[in-house]
Design an enzyme around this catalytic site. Structure first.
Site, PDB file in Angstrom:
ATOM      1  N   ASN A 119      59.163  11.159  -0.250  1.00 42.30           N
ATOM      2  CA  ASN A 119      58.684  11.202  -1.633  1.00 42.30           C
ATOM      3  C   ASN A 119      59.215   9.984  -2.390  1.00 42.30           C
ATOM      4  OD1 ASN A 119      57.898  14.105  -1.169  1.00 42.30           O
ATOM      5  ND2 ASN A 119      60.123  14.230  -0.947  1.00 42.30           N
ATOM      6  N   GLU A 166      62.982   6.667   6.121  1.00 41.82           N
ATOM      7  CA  GLU A 166      62.401   7.138   4.845  1.00 41.82           C
ATOM      8  C   GLU A 166      62.413   6.036   3.786  1.00 41.82           C
ATOM      9  OE1 GLU A 166      60.833   9.777   5.078  1.00 41.82           O
ATOM     10  OE2 GLU A 166      61.751  10.517   6.922  1.00 41.82           O
ATOM     11  N   MET A 225      61.383  13.611   4.318  1.00 40.69           N
ATOM     12  CA  MET A 225      60.090  13.248   3.724  1.00 40.69           C
ATOM     13  C   MET A 225      60.298  12.201   2.635  1.00 40.69           C
ATOM     14  SD  MET A 225      56.854  13.695   3.277  1.00 40.69           S
ATOM     15  CE  MET A 225      55.939  12.916   1.945  1.00 40.69           C
TER      16      MET A 225
END
Ligand SMILES: [Zn+2]
Length: 880
Positions: A303, A336, A301
């Protein structure tokens, strides 16, 4: 996010489960953006918007709960006495406005909101809202969650956050929609001896009288709530610097060195992206944080400034990590990191345009990998993505790339192969159409214009069109606003004066609705081996004048998102000359013709002619695609051992020469992709029952050969042994799982217990999933592993134990989980069971996953009934 990486490379993995990912702050604090454009759908009233959050959390990890205080600067746009924001699973102890007035909160569980009511009218303008609250720490990856693992000195627990899509509301009350961009100030109080990681570097730490430490991070740039991140635990961090940015990998204590490959990879990727995007990475640091566990639905993920990845796709343990996994660690990091710009710096206004995040990051990861690791031939893998997308997109239950999403379940279901893989395929086609340089210039302009803002898809097309100086939006709309797959029929080709006159007709490729009359503008490239020619098929037909008179290949280079159906003499010419075509086209042609045959557009056995014509020294990716198709046929013969044996004979004849060349041992200095192919071939042959391969795997396992516990073949040998396991073998694997300390190996071993052919043992694996032995995040992996080989068994079991199974699936993913378990079934009775399940437990808006599983079951039944006999006759006639 990145989809969950499959355990196995080939046959054992049937259901490709997909998941979510997320970004970094800028140096200067930009002003919060104006509220969302009016066309953005929303679940929250627009009269109030957040400007800045200060969040302070104190986790009580042992008891899986935390207390928090959030202060929010808000702007009230219309006078009101209520404020509605998102909040789930939390209790509010005190709500105050502007430091004095107390409010009361009413929670709405269904809408995942809290409405705060004040005994006065709040005037338009700026106010400060403060809420003291308590929330839950989850054991699945949603909100603030715990991962337990065996560490030095006993069981350890580390905490992480996962907020995409709508789970920030489980950590703090707020406006949990991507279009509300604000700066965040986050602080966390943790036990002495632990570390905390946030999006930004630490600003300060203070020691409290009770011995705890409060860590405060620097203010983030304005960003979306789903990108906020926090990790707490006994952590190691290794760092390097690249292009002025501190790059870090964060692991559980003691595992830091295993992050070295990801660290080095990230340090090469960031400067490459700085160059490509033309806007430098905007935060002072970029961490990639390893979580010891798994999720059913995602692997990593994005972030901002603090990527989260599960260990199996971030850490390299030289004893257990295969070459394929090492490559995928690079590709996941590239995906990512691409999001740090595309998704984090510029964010879609609403989930309708999720594809803009995911399609782009998937495409960009492949592009960066092709530039930095050409020896891995990543462009050949794009065909796998195209095939995954077409698999969904050729059934009635598909959806457009850009879709209308309102409920939490719909948003969760949107993380699928259409969003990721069709998104990537469409971008590949459009880049090729406008040219690499124009495309890159358009992307640079888009990032520059919208940095720290929110966009819709047309904002990208506008910049591409401007950079390219030619219309592209209409084509882009055809492929993103309407669902389905174009079919290009090559109806004729005539050699005239050293050039080939090609006639093209456009229809739609559909497996369950062949008469649909879809229309697309399709950019087509064709070649006869000389210079390629381009044409745009509009209004259903086109002709192309292609230089040369050799073997005609349409979709030359395989950058187009469509199926190509050749008139029989043209396909016969391709088959004759197949061995001399480029690997990219060989792979694309095999995929196209296999799929066209199964769908009934042509004979089902024509693809087998191509497989037979493949050269002895075929490219490794072609061999893998071939192995994949042969494995699919083998599955179709579940009830027909005689034909399965014939299929196996053909498969062995095609795959053995490569296996002999590769052998079971790596050669010094061999190409990286040979190591990948070796594992895939051994596993395919082992699962198809190849006697010598099975015997060798079993011999090594029985003798406790060193290659069973360490080295590049470890997971492959174990996969074969587990698939064919008897009870004693299964029990030995279970003991290995129970005694294993590495979280990565542990989950692999538990998955293997579910990936067993023997139905009785598969049942035992299901029972085992419900026990405490396996660990909270491993249970769903076992059930999914059983579903890959025994879908009906797994679905029935999950339904019988519905509540216990739901407890170990991420809250926002449950509606997909049950449907996907059944998706591999070929039993007509399963259709009624799924319908019944949807009626009982799903709303009309959230049953999309069930409908997709039903459509693929119907298709599987049709293929076995109508298409398989032709394949059987071909195999009966085949002689080596
Ligand atoms: Zn992603």
């Amino acid at each position: 996010m990145r989809p969950f990486p499959l355990l196995s490379t080939s046959l054992l993995a049937v259901a490709a489960a997909l998941t979510l990912s997320g970004g970094a702050p800028a140096a200067a604090q930009p002003a919060a953006r104006a509220p969302a454009a009016p066309q953005v759908p929303s679940q929250l009233p627009r009269g109030v918007r957040p400007l800045h959050y200060w969040i302070a959390a104190t986790p009580d990890a042992a008891n899986l709960r935390f207390t928090g205080r959030v202060e929010i600067d808000i702007e009230v746009l219309q006078a009101t006495d209520t404020i509605t924001l998102n909040a789930v699973d939390m209790t509010f102890s005190r709500v105050t406005l502007d430091g004095g007035t107390q409010g009361r909160a009413a929670m709405n569980e269904e809408a995942q909101t809290a409405t705060l009511r004040f005994p006065l009218t709040i005037r338009p303008g700026r106010h400060r809202l403060a809420i003291d609250y308590a929330g839950k720490i989850y054991t699945q990856a949603a909100g603030l969650f715990a991962l337990d693992y065996a560490g030095a000195g006993g069981q350890k627990r580390a905490l992480f956050t996962q907020f995409e899509a709508p789970d920030a509301r489980r950590f703090f009350p707020g406006w949990d929609e991507p279009n509300f961009r604000t700066p965040y100030d986050l602080s966390v109080t943790i036990p002495a001896g632990q570390q905390a990681i946030g999006n930004m570097p630490e600003a300060r730490r203070t020691r409290n009288p009770d011995g705890t430490v409060t860590v405060t991070f620097r203010t983030t740039p304005a960003m979306s709530s789903y990108l906020l991140f926090l990790a707490v635990g006994e952590l190691d961090r290794i760092t390097t610097r690249a292009a002025g940015v501190e790059i870090g990998v964060v692991t559980r204590r003691g595992a830091g060195e295993q992050g070295r490959w990801a660290l080095q990879s990230s340090a090469r990727i960031v400067p490459w992206y700085n160059q490509y995007f033309g806007t430098p990475y905007p935060l002072p640091k970029l961490d990639n944080v390893a979580g010891p566990g798994t999720s059913q639905f995602f692997g990593a993920m994005e972030n901002w400034g603090a990527i989260f990845s599960f260990e199996n796709i971030l850490l390299v343990d030289p004893a257990i990590t295969t070459e394929a996994r090492r490559q995928s660690i690079f590709k996941v990091a590239a995906h990512e990191i691409a999001h740090q710009w595309f998704g984090d710096l510029v964010t879609m206004a609403w989930w309708d345009d999720l594809w803009l995040n995911e399609g782009f990051a998937s495409w960009m990861a492949t592009k960066a990998t092709a530039a930095l690791h050409p020896e891995w031939e990543p462009l050949l893998d794009r065909i796998d993505g195209r095939e995954q997308a077409i698999q969904l997109d050729s059934l009635r239950t598909t959806h457009p790339v850009v879709q209308r999403l309102t409920t939490v379940e719909q948003i969760s279901q949107a993380f699928d192969a259409i969003t990721y893989r069709k998104g990537e395929a469409v971008i590949t086609m459009l880049e090729d159409y406008v040219g690499e340089t124009a495309w890159r210039d358009g992307v640079r302009a888009y990032i520059r214009r919208h940095r720290l803002g929110n966009t819709v898809t047309d904002d990208l097309w506008r910049e591409i069109e401007r950079a390219a100086g030619r219309p592209v939006t209409a084509i882009a709309h055809d492929f993103t606003l309407r669902p389905g797959v174009p079919l290009i029929r090559v109806t004729g080709a005539r050699c005239v004066g050293g050039r080939t006159q090609v006639s093209l007709a456009q229809g739609q490729f559909s497996r369950d609705n062949p008469d649909t009359p879809g229309r697309w503008r399709v950019p087509v490239i064709a070649s006869t081996g000389a210079a390629p020619a381009r044409a745009l098929v509009e209004n259903g037909a086109a002709t192309s004048n292609v230089p040369g008179c050799g073997t005609l290949v349409v979709n030359y280079g395989q950058t187009g998102y469509y199926r190509t159906l050749y008139a029989p003499p043209l396909l016969a010419a391709i088959t004759r000359n197949y061995a001399r075509l480029r690997p990219l086209d060989q792979i694309g042609l095999l995929a196209d013709n296999w799929s066209l045959g199964l769908a009934g557009y042509q004979d089902a056995d024509l693809a087998l002619n191509l497989a037979r014509a493949a050269p002895a020294n075929a490219n490794s990716r072609l061999l893998v695609r071939m192995a994949n198709i042969l494995g699919q046929i083998s599955d179709m013969y579940a009830e027909d051992p005689a034909h399965r044996a014939m299929l196996a004979r053909f498969a062995f004849a095609r795959l053995e020469p490569a296996m002999r060349r590769l052998s079971w041992s790596a050669r010094a200095g061999e190409p990286a992709n040979d190591a990948v192919l070796r594992n895939e071939l051994i596993e395919t042959l082992g699962v198809l029952g190849h006697p010598a391969t099975l015997a060798e795997a079993n011999r090594r396992f029985a003798a406790n050969d060193p290659s069973v516990t360490a080295g590049p073949l470890r997971s492959t040998i174990l996969a074969i042994v587990a698939f064919n396991a008897d009870e004693a073998t299964w029990e030995r694997l279970r003991r290995m799982a129970r005694d294993e300390r590495s979280p990565v190996v542990r989950v692999q071993l538990y998955q293997l217990l579910g990936a067993v052919k023997d139905e009785r043992l598969a049942r035992r694996a299901l029972e085992l999933a419900l026990t405490d032995e396996v660990g909270a995040t491993n249970s769903s992996q076992i059930v999914s592993a059983v579903a890959a080989g025994h879908p009906d068994l797994a679905f029935d079991f999950a339904l019988r134990n519905r509540q216990r199974v739901e407890a170990f699936v991420d809250a926002s993913s449950r509606s997909r989980f049950f449907a996907q378990l059944a998706g591999g079934s070929a039993d007509p009775a399963m259709i009624d069971k799924l319908n019944d399940y949807a009626t009982r437990y799903m709303t009309a808006q959230s049953r999309g996953a069930v409908d997709r599983s039903i459509a693929s079951i119907r298709d599987r039944i049709r293929v076995r009934r109508d298409r398989l006999p032709q394949i059987s006759r071909w195999l009966e006639a085949w002689r080596s």
